[in-house]
Each structure stands twice: as C-alpha cells, then as structure tokens.
Design an enzyme around this catalytic site. Structure first.
Site, PDB file in Angstrom:
ATOM      1  N   GLU A   4       0.806  -1.217   0.000  1.00  0.00           N
ATOM      2  CA  GLU A   4       0.000   0.000   0.000  1.00  0.00           C
ATOM      3  C   GLU A   4       0.844   1.275   0.000  1.00  0.00           C
ATOM      4  O   GLU A   4       0.425   2.302  -0.522  1.00  0.00           O
ATOM      5  CB  GLU A   4      -0.962   0.017   1.187  1.00  0.00           C
ATOM      6  CG  GLU A   4      -2.113  -0.976   1.068  1.00  0.00           C
ATOM      7  CD  GLU A   4      -1.799  -2.330   1.690  1.00  0.00           C
ATOM      8  OE1 GLU A   4      -0.619  -2.577   2.023  1.00  0.00           O
ATOM      9  OE2 GLU A   4      -2.745  -3.132   1.870  1.00  0.00           O
ATOM     10  N   PHE A  39     -11.752  -6.666  13.546  1.00  0.00           N
ATOM     11  CA  PHE A  39     -10.659  -7.152  12.697  1.00  0.00           C
ATOM     12  C   PHE A  39     -10.289  -6.087  11.665  1.00  0.00           C
ATOM     13  O   PHE A  39     -11.155  -5.537  11.005  1.00  0.00           O
ATOM     14  CB  PHE A  39     -11.079  -8.454  11.989  1.00  0.00           C
ATOM     15  CG  PHE A  39     -10.021  -8.948  11.036  1.00  0.00           C
ATOM     16  CD1 PHE A  39      -8.792  -9.380  11.511  1.00  0.00           C
ATOM     17  CD2 PHE A  39     -10.257  -8.957   9.669  1.00  0.00           C
ATOM     18  CE1 PHE A  39      -7.814  -9.823  10.633  1.00  0.00           C
ATOM     19  CE2 PHE A  39      -9.279  -9.406   8.785  1.00  0.00           C
ATOM     20  CZ  PHE A  39      -8.054  -9.832   9.266  1.00  0.00           C
ATOM     21  N   GLN A  40      -9.020  -5.813  11.546  1.00  0.00           N
ATOM     22  CA  GLN A  40      -8.487  -4.790  10.632  1.00  0.00           C
ATOM     23  C   GLN A  40      -9.131  -3.421  10.854  1.00  0.00           C
ATOM     24  O   GLN A  40      -9.330  -2.663   9.914  1.00  0.00           O
ATOM     25  CB  GLN A  40      -8.617  -5.244   9.169  1.00  0.00           C
ATOM     26  CG  GLN A  40      -7.704  -6.430   8.875  1.00  0.00           C
ATOM     27  CD  GLN A  40      -7.516  -6.723   7.391  1.00  0.00           C
ATOM     28  OE1 GLN A  40      -8.404  -6.475   6.579  1.00  0.00           O
ATOM     29  NE2 GLN A  40      -6.361  -7.262   7.031  1.00  0.00           N
ATOM     30  N   MET A  90      24.308   8.452   2.622  1.00  0.00           N
ATOM     31  CA  MET A  90      24.251   9.792   3.200  1.00  0.00           C
ATOM     32  C   MET A  90      24.593   9.740   4.687  1.00  0.00           C
ATOM     33  O   MET A  90      25.334  10.585   5.190  1.00  0.00           O
ATOM     34  CB  MET A  90      22.872  10.421   2.987  1.00  0.00           C
ATOM     35  CG  MET A  90      22.809  11.875   3.385  1.00  0.00           C
ATOM     36  SD  MET A  90      24.022  12.896   2.530  1.00  0.00           S
ATOM     37  CE  MET A  90      23.051  13.532   1.160  1.00  0.00           C
TER      38      MET A  90
END
Lengths: 562, 160
Positions: free
Chosen positions: A50, A112-113, A476
């Site tokens: 996602e 859930f979720q 970096m």
C-alpha cells in the site's frame, strides 16, 4: 435523481472529477468498491504494497499536475500508506486517499483490521473525513477533491466504512463545493505587491528563490519572465527544480545544504531575496540567524503559515504564486522597470566568479563515480526525462547533475525524505505520462524499501527505468559518519545485498550491471532503449560524498567543498 | 512570553477539538486552558483557549488555527478590549474555627457557597484569573480539598 450504492456514488464522483487512474490494493472492506471500479473505464493499477499506492498517486499527481487517487483497505492497508501521505503532505501534493473502514456499527470495537486512520493521519493530511452516512458520500468526496487541489494543495483522506459503501442513497452530480471555513487566498494584496516593487527598484543585488509552490501553481513561465525582467539570478529549493530553466545563464543551481557554491554565496551577499512558493525549511537556510544577512526579503506564498515561520520577512505577499507573479510583472511593466544584464554587471560577474572557482566537480578515474552516471543519464535522455529519486546521496546527485529545464519533471520526496519513494513514484509518473522516459535514480539502500513494485511495473508493462547508484552503503548517513562521527560506520554498511540485475530478472524485468566507467554509457543506453522496465545497477565509488555540504547548524556560506 | 486568549469558532463536529489540540501538541505550542461549548448556532462551537508565547509564536498559532479546515474564525483577543471570565468550584475544609472566616472571604469576593457539609464548604467563584488566584491564596491556609476550574471564556467588547 438516481438511487445508487455508496460504491457507485464513489465511482460517479471519481468520473465527475476526471479521475482516470486509481492506484490500489484490495482488502475485505473495499471489495464492493473494487467491484464497482471494474465496471468503469477508470484504470486500476494494483501495487504490491500500500505504501507503493500512496507514492504512485503522489508521483502521478506531480508529473501530471492533477490530483492522484489511491484506494486501500482498512487497518494495515491504511496504516501502510501513512508515510506516503506524510510525504505528500510535506511537499503539498494533491492526493485523495480512499481507505476502507469496518462497518460503522463495529467502529470502536477493536474489530478485525480496524484502525482509527482518521485519528492517525490527522497531522499528516491537509484534511480528512470519516463518512458515516451514504447520503454524505458525494458531498464529502467533492470536498476532498476541492481541498486537495486548491490553495496550498495536499493529501485528503476519506475513510469509508463498509456499510456506507454498501448502503444506498440518492445521487445527483454536485457542483464545486463552497465551504464557509475554507477559502484560500489566491489574489495578493496590491499594496503588498507595490511595496515589493519598491524594494525591487532599490535593489542592486537581487536573488530570486523559487520553490515547489511555483510548480504547483503552474507559474514557471511567469517566474522566468520575472527573473529576466530583473536580470536577477535564480536559485531554487529541491522542490523548485525545473521551475526555472536549469540551463539558463541566470540559473545558480540549487540552494542549501547541498546547494551550489555560487547559490549559497549569492544568498550570503544579496541585498534582496525574493522567495516565491518556498517555506525556508532548515535544509535551505542552515543557521537561521546567518541566512541572507544583508538582504531584505519578499516572500510570496499562498499559505500564510509559511510566511515569517522560520525567517522574518520584509514584505509578505499572501497569494497564489502565478497570480502574484503576474501582478508583479504587470506592475514592473507599467513602470517600465527592466534591468538589463549590463546594468547588473558587477553582481552577475561576482556570481560568475564563484561559479568558475567552485563549480560542482568530481574526477572520473577507474571506479565509476555516481555523478558521472547522472551526467551520462542527462546526456542520453537529452535532459527530457522525468526523474524520480529515492532519498539520500542519490537524490542530491540527481538534483545537482541533472539540469531540469521544465517543471513537473523532478519527482522527489523533499520534505519528508522518504526512502522507498522513487520506484512507486516513477510508476505513478509513467502512468500519468505514458510517452515520457521515466527514470528512478536510486541508491542500493532505498531501492530495497519498495523494490516489490518491480512486479507492478512488469505487470502493466510500465517502462520505468531504475538507475541504482550502488555503493553498498547507506551513503548519506555514512557521509555524516565520515565527517562528524570519526568514520565510525555504524549500521550503514549493507554490502550483503541481492544482485539487483538478477533480482530484476526474477521479477521479469530487464536487469543490467556496470562495474567499470566504460560500461556506464552502454548499460544506460541498453536500459533506456529497452521497451519495458529495466534495472541498471552501477557499482560506484563506495565512499564518494555529496559536496558542497553545509554541516547542520552552520551558515550556508560555510560549506565543505570536498 | 505573553498570555494570549484566543477565541475560535469551529464546526461542531466529532474530531474538531482533536484537530485543534493536535495542532498544539504537534507543533510544541502550549495550552494553558481550553473551554468548548456550542454557540447559538448548533452547527458551530466556540473554543476559548489561553496559550503562552512570544509574538512570533502567537502569530504562527493564529495562522495555523486559521488553516484548519474546520475552523471558521479565529480571534486573538489579546491587546483588544474584551471581557474574560473563569469559574471555579473550590471545596475547602470548614472547621469550627474557620467557618466564619471562609464566609467572610466568600462575601468579600462576591462568591457563593453551593454545598455545605459538617466538614466542608464548596464555593462557586467567577471572575478573572487574577481574582481566582486571589481567593485561592486566601483559602489555601484553610485546606483546599478539591478544585475544578473551567478555564477562561472571553468575548470582545462592543464599541461604546
């Protein structure tokens, strides 16, 4: 009036808003929306994570200059997009995020979720909504698009409980919303513009400082005309690259921590700094007290909070960059104010001297220099590619050595500095601009943060090109360790890495590798010319640094040059 | 650092208060007190908040509040002509020796005793923060058991 399901209403609004692409990843509570999406001509790009969907929508928005849209499920689907939202928010990118949510009756039950994504994303979106009734859906979605693209753009999240998308409501297309509490200021105050013109008239050593706001408001032409009228040298923030032609003689290069010597010195010496669509962030200003010490400052921005936040300003102008620059240009025109390059000779000569004594430089010997790869890439693409970047050294070298002549061509996570941005953003940019060459300039560290999106590129035949500047370090941070931490390379050596060319092949993507300088050109050529996506792995000098560099907390004129 | 009393009109919707307070915590601004309730228009609430900061910080706070989509209006009352009030309920220990003295203080400050028990008075006091501080300092030696303060509410004065 038609009665539609919530999912159908979402599609109707997306069509109404001219959306042609949705980036997404499905899940339990959004199946209805995906099902309905398949019945439209809106293209869906299925990502593999996602976060990729969020960055892809962001890349799409930047390359195309319109709103990017993504659709994900509740819970982890939504939380995985938080970095993407935060990045779009920091860089003011118009994105509409559609997240599924558990049915309204279950909200708050730790279902859930289930996650409170509206609560989580409150500080990293421009605005967000939880839609509780199907009747509100059309209005909320219209407002979301309106807020995302207007004023200072930004991401807007709309959380969609499953029962809201399954429920039915009457739908009729709505016009552009009018909101009592949200009215961005586009028109600048003419008095302020006049004050700005007075400062411009008096100035002997002006510098124009252009930012992402110029690109977002489509004001590059106006900015260029403005700078030419003034014969003023132009610098830009990372986000402003491409807002002024990078090959113009008035171009100073980027400003700030890894800005060019001449740009940073010019800020130190100028008597007038005209910041347009910038926010003077710390990577630009260095030590605030010593920033542009001799200058009066004009600051044009559509967001009043950007003005006098970090740097006290002499003349603030709150307004859209394009409208404000047009206003300034016509005032200058009216007064017949035009400065020739000749009249600026001593100032421009000074800058030329800084440029010739301290240009960006590197020496290409027997190991590939990362800068050389970017220069070759610039030459082979004739400066016309859309360049996305990951974050770190790769990003800075791309900013320094690829000279952007046009806006919307440099796509980078500037404010948030979000590693893993480049590849999904390149996918988004490629979808937005199918006929352009899109290249992700990556490091071997950050490419591994969203490398799964190679599968997305392969699935849709998106010919994005990934150029990995592979130094087997998190470069970096390693550079900071080298300079400020006694060369203790803690947690930055990532020599144990996959063979990226082979990994690409495993994804069904062309994989190439170059370990010698003479291989750089041919590998780039082969990768760029191949019809599909390609990964090009360049084994570069391990301990090459990005210079100039302003150490954190120093004045920007105090640069380390090598 | 100066005290700023800021009056906000906001959409009366869930989550709006959290946007306002989140802005303060996220950007490191202080909230000294905060008071919220519906206005005459049930769609709009008024938030009165008191914050501390120098001029630059106060300017940022006002601008940032204005930027929130659900904020309809922001008014920094500091430096303008306005009325400010706060209410406190003070539960103070009232023993035989101090009961009369407490009532005298209540009288002087024009407050009310709203609950009486054999051991305690609960006093309702309204006024500026200074007045509240003054009565509190007088009652403190008597033994304050509990206190609840509303935080300031304020409105600009009409022109005379």
């Amino acid at each position: 009036m038609k009665t539609l399901t919530g999912a159908q209403i979402i599609m109707a609004v997306l069509k109404d808003e001219g959306v042609d692409t949705v980036f997404g990843f499905p899940g339990g509570v959004v199946i209805d929306i995906f099902d309905e999406l398949s019945r439209t001509d809106i293209q869906h790009i299925l990502v593999r994570h996602e976060q990729g969907a969020a960055h892809a929508a962001d890349g799409y928005a930047r390359a195309k200059g319109s709103v990017g849209v993504f659709l994900v499920t509740s819970g982890p689907g939504a939380t995985n997009t938080v970095s993407g939202l935060a990045s779009a928010y920091m860089d003011s990118i118009p994105v509409v995020a559609l997240t599924g949510q558990v049915p309204t009756g279950l909200i708050g039950n730790d279902a859930f979720q289930e996650v409170d994504i509206v609560g989580i994303t409150r500080p990293c979106t421009k605005h967000n909504y939880l839609v509780k009734r199907t009747e509100d859906l059309a209005r909320v979605l219209k407002e979301a698009f309106h807020i995302a693209r207007s004023g200072r753009p930004g991401p807007v999240l709309v959380d969609l409980p499953k029962d809201v998308t399954q429920g039915k409501a009457k739908y009729k297309p709505l016009s552009e919303p009018k909101m009592a509490s949200y009215k961005p200021t586009y028109e600048p105050n003419v008095k302020q513009l006049r004050k700005a013109v007075e400062l411009i008239k008096e100035s002997k050593r002006p510098v124009v400082f252009s930012g992402g706001g110029v690109i977002l408001s489509g004001a590059s032409r106006e900015l260029t005309a403005f700078a030419k009228m003034l014969s003023a040298p132009v610098t830009a923030s990372l986000m402003g690259l491409g807002s002024f032609p990078g090959t113009d003689p008035l171009w100073l290069g980027m400003l700030g921590m890894h800005g060019t010597y001449r740009a940073n010195m010019a800020i130190g010496a100028c008597d007038l700094l005209i910041g347009v669509g910038v926010r003077f962030d710390d990577r630009v200003t260095g030590k605030v007290e010593t920033f542009a010490p001799n200058a009066k400052i004009i600051h044009v921005d559509i967001d009043p909070t950007s003005i006098s936040k970090n740097i006290p300003v002499t003349v603030p102008v709150v307004g859209d960059c394009k409208t404000s620059l047009k206003g300034l240009n016509s005032l200058l025109d009216d007064e017949k104010i035009k400065f020739t390059r000749k009249s600026r000779k001593s100032w421009l000569d000074k800058i030329e001297k800084w440029k010739s004594t301290q240009p960006l430089k590197y020496e290409q010997r027997d190991v590939i220099k990362p800068q050389y790869v970017i220069e070759q890439l610039y030459a082979l693409t004739k400066g016309k590619a859309i360049i996305t970047t990951e974050v770190g050294q790769n990003q800075m070298w791309a900013a320094q050595y690829y000279h952007f002549d046009r806006p919307n061509c440099f796509v980078t996570s500037g404010g948030l500095g979000c590693m893993g941005f480049g590849l999904p953003a390149a996918i988004g940019a490629q979808v937005a601009c199918p006929n352009r060459t899109v290249v992700d300039v990556a490091g071997d560290g950050s490419i591994q943060m969203n490398i799964q999106e190679l599968a997305t590129a392969a699935q849709y035949g998106l010919p994005v090109k990934v150029v990995i500047l592979n130094n087997r370090y998190l470069g970096m941070v390693r550079q900071w360790q080298e300079l400020f931490y006694g060369k203790r390379y803690v947690a930055t050596d990532i020599e144990l890495a996959p063979d990226f060319a082979k990994l690409a092949e495993a994804y069904g993507v062309l994989g190439l590798k170059a370990t010698k300088p003479e291989e750089v050109g041919p590998v780039l050529k082969k990768g760029l010319e191949s019809p599909g996506p390609a990964v090009m792995d360049f084994w570069v000098e391990r301990e090459e640094g990005v210079y100039p560099m302003v150490p954190a907390g120093k004045a920007i004129t105090e640069m380390l040059l090598a | 650092m100066q005290k700023h009393t800021v009056s906000l009109l906001v959409d009366n919707e869930p989550g709006v208060l959290s946007r306002v307070t989140g802005l303060f915590s996220g950007r490191g601004f202080n909230i000294e007190s905060l008071c919220v309730a519906e206005t005459v228009d049930p769609a709009i609430s008024r938030i009165t908040l008191v914050t501390l900061g120098d001029d630059a910080i106060a300017e940022q706070i006002i601008k940032q509040l204005n930027k929130l989509v659900n904020v309809v209006k922001v008014h920094d009352l500091t430096g303008t002509d306005y009325v400010e009030r706060e209410m406190a309920l003070i539960k103070v220990s009232a023993k035989a020796g101090s009961r009369a003295e407490i009532l005298r203080i209540v009288d002087i400050f024009r407050c009310k005793v709203v609950d009486v028990s054999p051991t305690h008075y609960t006093i309702e006091v309204t006024g500026t923060a200074d007045k509240l501080e003054a009565i509190l300092s007088l009652l403190k030696p008597m033994g304050i058991k509990e206190i609840a303060r509303t935080g300031a509410i304020a409105l600009g004065r009409e022109r005379k």
